[in-house]
Motif scaffolding. Structure first.
Motif, PDB file in Angstrom:
ATOM      1  N   GLY A 522      29.275  59.670 -20.697  1.00 51.61           N
ATOM      2  CA  GLY A 522      30.134  60.365 -19.731  1.00 51.61           C
ATOM      3  C   GLY A 522      31.051  59.420 -18.977  1.00 51.61           C
ATOM      4  O   GLY A 522      31.345  59.632 -17.799  1.00 51.61           O
ATOM      5  N   VAL A 523      31.507  58.339 -19.647  1.00 50.27           N
ATOM      6  CA  VAL A 523      32.398  57.371 -18.997  1.00 50.27           C
ATOM      7  C   VAL A 523      33.685  57.283 -19.811  1.00 50.27           C
ATOM      8  O   VAL A 523      33.789  57.828 -20.916  1.00 50.27           O
ATOM      9  N   THR A 524      34.668  56.567 -19.269  1.00 46.99           N
ATOM     10  CA  THR A 524      35.994  56.563 -19.893  1.00 46.99           C
ATOM     11  C   THR A 524      36.497  55.176 -20.280  1.00 46.99           C
ATOM     12  O   THR A 524      37.617  55.064 -20.769  1.00 46.99           O
ATOM     13  N   SER A 525      35.715  54.126 -20.068  1.00 42.80           N
ATOM     14  CA  SER A 525      36.195  52.787 -20.407  1.00 42.80           C
ATOM     15  C   SER A 525      35.031  51.918 -20.878  1.00 42.80           C
ATOM     16  O   SER A 525      33.857  52.203 -20.606  1.00 42.80           O
ATOM     17  N   ARG A 526      35.358  50.856 -21.585  1.00 41.45           N
ATOM     18  CA  ARG A 526      34.334  49.919 -22.068  1.00 41.45           C
ATOM     19  C   ARG A 526      33.632  49.254 -20.885  1.00 41.45           C
ATOM     20  O   ARG A 526      32.410  49.039 -20.924  1.00 41.45           O
ATOM     21  N   THR A 527      34.400  48.929 -19.849  1.00 44.55           N
ATOM     22  CA  THR A 527      33.801  48.310 -18.661  1.00 44.55           C
ATOM     23  C   THR A 527      32.777  49.240 -18.029  1.00 44.55           C
ATOM     24  O   THR A 527      31.678  48.820 -17.641  1.00 44.55           O
ATOM     25  N   ALA A 528      33.142  50.525 -17.930  1.00 42.66           N
ATOM     26  CA  ALA A 528      32.221  51.497 -17.334  1.00 42.66           C
ATOM     27  C   ALA A 528      30.991  51.678 -18.215  1.00 42.66           C
ATOM     28  O   ALA A 528      29.873  51.843 -17.712  1.00 42.66           O
ATOM     29  N   ALA A 529      31.156  51.643 -19.541  1.00 43.97           N
ATOM     30  CA  ALA A 529      30.017  51.765 -20.445  1.00 43.97           C
ATOM     31  C   ALA A 529      29.057  50.588 -20.251  1.00 43.97           C
ATOM     32  O   ALA A 529      27.827  50.765 -20.213  1.00 43.97           O
ATOM     33  N   ALA A 530      29.623  49.385 -20.106  1.00 36.03           N
ATOM     34  CA  ALA A 530      28.789  48.208 -19.874  1.00 36.03           C
ATOM     35  C   ALA A 530      28.044  48.313 -18.550  1.00 36.03           C
ATOM     36  O   ALA A 530      26.834  48.037 -18.479  1.00 36.03           O
ATOM     37  N   ALA A 531      28.758  48.736 -17.499  1.00 34.09           N
ATOM     38  CA  ALA A 531      28.125  48.872 -16.190  1.00 34.09           C
ATOM     39  C   ALA A 531      27.018  49.920 -16.232  1.00 34.09           C
ATOM     40  O   ALA A 531      25.932  49.745 -15.658  1.00 34.09           O
ATOM     41  N   TYR A 532      27.293  51.027 -16.904  1.00 31.67           N
ATOM     42  CA  TYR A 532      26.290  52.093 -17.025  1.00 31.67           C
ATOM     43  C   TYR A 532      25.072  51.561 -17.782  1.00 31.67           C
ATOM     44  O   TYR A 532      23.921  51.806 -17.408  1.00 31.67           O
ATOM     45  N   ALA A 533      25.317  50.830 -18.869  1.00 29.36           N
ATOM     46  CA  ALA A 533      24.227  50.305 -19.668  1.00 29.36           C
ATOM     47  C   ALA A 533      23.339  49.356 -18.862  1.00 29.36           C
ATOM     48  O   ALA A 533      22.103  49.416 -18.931  1.00 29.36           O
ATOM     49  N   PHE A 534      23.957  48.485 -18.057  1.00 29.04           N
ATOM     50  CA  PHE A 534      23.192  47.584 -17.198  1.00 29.04           C
ATOM     51  C   PHE A 534      22.414  48.371 -16.145  1.00 29.04           C
ATOM     52  O   PHE A 534      21.225  48.142 -15.925  1.00 29.04           O
ATOM     53  N   ALA A 535      23.106  49.327 -15.477  1.00 29.79           N
ATOM     54  CA  ALA A 535      22.508  50.059 -14.362  1.00 29.79           C
ATOM     55  C   ALA A 535      21.322  50.916 -14.797  1.00 29.79           C
ATOM     56  O   ALA A 535      20.385  51.128 -14.030  1.00 29.79           O
ATOM     57  N   HIS A 536      21.371  51.412 -16.047  1.00 25.04           N
ATOM     58  CA  HIS A 536      20.331  52.325 -16.494  1.00 25.04           C
ATOM     59  C   HIS A 536      19.353  51.693 -17.478  1.00 25.04           C
ATOM     60  O   HIS A 536      18.547  52.385 -18.100  1.00 25.04           O
ATOM     61  N   GLY A 537      19.399  50.369 -17.571  1.00 24.91           N
ATOM     62  CA  GLY A 537      18.421  49.672 -18.388  1.00 24.91           C
ATOM     63  C   GLY A 537      18.621  49.834 -19.876  1.00 24.91           C
ATOM     64  O   GLY A 537      17.743  49.482 -20.669  1.00 24.91           O
ATOM     65  N   ILE A 538      19.755  50.387 -20.286  1.00 23.82           N
ATOM     66  CA  ILE A 538      20.029  50.526 -21.723  1.00 23.82           C
ATOM     67  C   ILE A 538      20.196  49.139 -22.336  1.00 23.82           C
ATOM     68  O   ILE A 538      19.778  48.876 -23.456  1.00 23.82           O
ATOM     69  N   VAL A 539      20.798  48.243 -21.552  1.00 27.27           N
ATOM     70  CA  VAL A 539      20.942  46.843 -21.935  1.00 27.27           C
ATOM     71  C   VAL A 539      20.439  45.999 -20.778  1.00 27.27           C
ATOM     72  O   VAL A 539      20.832  46.224 -19.626  1.00 27.27           O
TER      73      VAL A 539
END
Length: 545
Positions: A522-539
């Motif tokens: 549910g994000v619109t940019s690669r930066t947001a995907a990275a931030a989401y991944a870090f914040a939610h423990g995906i990465v």
């Protein structure tokens, strides 16, 4: 086509609100020989409606001067009113003030001129911007009765300003009645297009501030139809209309549409005159990014709002809190509440203050929840009552009195559902679920939390969805194993070409994976995907090292 035919064509296009055709025809006639003052005013309004505010300012100055030299004081004062407003929207407050002073001097040459009331409206607006609501009401009380004016714009503007003054001096019901009356004039089609845009924006904005969501939605639907009938309307008020529409779309759960409207508003209001309102557009965009978990994009939009003179609170404090900067968020809310005394403006801040101070553990949240409840009791708007019940219930739950938390929470949930505000209804559902869990009713808790989870998932409210998944033990990545590999490399700043080489894939396949990742998160940019991944423990964050 000869000049007279061009003028007639321009007038006819103006009468049906075909702004581009009107502007072009009158511009063609003006190029041959200067227009007379009546057509010059039409030319200026067409330019204003098209967003060509620099051109409109020049034309209004000429029209003012021509009317003043001809002794048409009333018409000159009307030109001065719209000129001052355009200059103020462009952030040229000194020039706006200078023209107001010039118009006041001209008015002295014809005592008793009815259009002098236009200058009173500008004085009232200055007091409003300064938060001097008592002085604003005094100015309004000195204005002639709106029904006595033969000028429809002046009559409707006076009614609108009186309503705004009454609302901000605590007489909500009388103020709303005046604002509704101004909208009746708009619905009847008796006022000019630019006045129509102004009144729509002011009334819908006041409804938002009062949390009169039903009224706001009703007038917003009417506004949408009016805008659709004139697709080349792109002036300042069109940008403001887009901000209001974005807010209502956000409340209604149509977040992608809300983002589109907010971005269009940002573009329109920064393209020329309108800088004074552009901050509101960036703030709305920042809020949408925050709710979707796009924290870097949100932070940039809040900064843009600040750079355009807009207060970025309480949204910025909520962003800081979401990023773990609890003390900084709490300090910001204490500061802004200490500076804000108007009850209606405090209602924008109090729900966020309760949420932040509860997570901060400072114990101050209860007094702010009680204040919000008292304001809601006095003003009666359904959304205010919902906000108050949500805040009071959250405080009681945090204090360990879950049984006492349930009645205000259930009432808040009912009100949000009636108002068709799904995000807040889902947030209340989480609190109800937690209260049921505290009372050992795990079956009901599971049902409440699952209903909230589904709503958050549909909305794209990533952070809230992740929280519910943690609460229910169902937290898992929405990404496939291959997508997890791709987002891990995206988080390290790898390009599609580099990812393709590392994973032995084609760039086209990597691009498809990235597109799927953005959609699932549910994000619109690669930066947001990275931030989401870090914040939610995906990465894990240590992958960045």
């Amino acid at each position: 086509m000869d000049r007279e035919a061009q003028i007639m064509r321009g007038r006819e296009a103006f009468s049906v609100q075909a702004w581009t055709a009107a502007f072009e025809a009158l511009a063609s006639a003006e190029a041959e020989r200067p227009l007379d003052t009546a057509d010059l005013e039409l030319f200026a309004e067409a330019a204003d409606m098209l967003g060509q505010s620099d051109h409109a300012v020049v034309l209004l100055r000429r029209a003012y001067t021509a009317h003043a030299e001809a002794g048409s004081v009333g018409r000159a004062l009307r030109c001065a009113y719209w000129l001052c407003k355009l200059l103020a929207w462009g952030g040229e407050f000194a020039q706006s003030g200078a023209w107001l002073a010039r118009a006041k001097r001209l008015a002295l040459t014809q005592p008793g001129c009815p259009e002098y009331a236009y200058l009173g409206l500008l004085d009232a607006e200055l007091h409003f911007r300064a938060g001097e609501f008592a002085q604003m009401l005094k100015v309004v009380h000195r204005l002639p009765d709106a029904g006595d004016s033969a000028d429809p714009d002046l009559a409707a503007g006076t009614t609108m300003t009186r309503g705004l003054a009454l609302v901000h001096n605590g007489d909500i019901s009388a103020g709303l009645a005046e604002l509704d009356d101004a909208m009746v004039a708009v619905a009847e089609g008796t006022v000019s297009a630019r006045c129509t845009g102004m009144i729509y924006c002011v009334v819908i904005g006041a409804c938002h501030e009062l949390q009169e969501l039903r009224r706001a939605k009703e007038w917003s639907e009417s506004l949408a139809k009016w805008c659709a009938a004139q697709p080349d309307f792109t002036g300042v008020y069109r940008g403001l209309c887009r901000i209001h529409r974005a807010t209502l779309l956000q409340l209604g759960g149509a977040w992608p549409d809300a983002v589109r409207e907010a971005r269009l508003a940002c573009t329109q209001l920064t393209a020329g005159y309108g800088e004074g309102a552009a901050g509101g557009a960036f703030y709305e965009l920042a809020e949408l990014h925050r709710l979707r978990g796009e924290y870097d994009d949100s932070d940039r939009a809040y900064r843009d709002a600040l750079s355009h003179g807009w207060d970025a609170q309480p949204g910025l404090a909520l962003l800081w809190s979401a990023r773990g900067r609890k003390a900084q968020a709490a300090a910001a809310m204490r500061r802004v509440l200490a500076e804000t005394t108007d009850p209606l403006r405090r209602t924008r801040l109090l729900p966020a203050a309760v949420e932040i101070l509860l997570s901060d553990g400072s114990g101050e949240a209860a007094s702010f929840a009680d204040e919000l409840r008292d304001i809601a009791r006095d003003h009666g708007a359904a959304a205010l009552r919902a906000m108050a019940g949500q805040a009071v219930g959250a405080v009681r739950l945090a204090e360990g009195t879950a049984r006492e938390a349930l009645p205000p929470l259930r009432e808040a949930g009912r009100l949000w559902r009636e108002l068709a505000v799904p995000y807040e209804a889902a947030r209340v559902g989480v609190l109800v679920g937690l209260a049921c869990r505290a009372l050992d009713d795990e079956g009901s808790a599971a049902l409440e939390l699952d209903a909230a989870r589904q709503l958050f998932q549909r909305l794209g409210a990533g952070p809230d969805l992740a929280r519910v998944q943690r609460l229910t033990g169902t937290e898992q990545s929405p990404l496939s194993p291959r997508e997890l590999e791709v987002v891990g490399l995206v988080s390290l700043g790898r390009s599609n070409h580099a990812i393709a080489a590392e994973l032995f894939l084609s760039e086209k396949t990597v691009a498809r994976h990235v597109s799927n990742i953005l959609g699932k998160l549910g994000v619109t940019s690669r930066t947001a995907a990275a931030a989401y991944a870090f914040a939610h423990g995906i990465v894990a964050r240590d992958t960045a090292g």
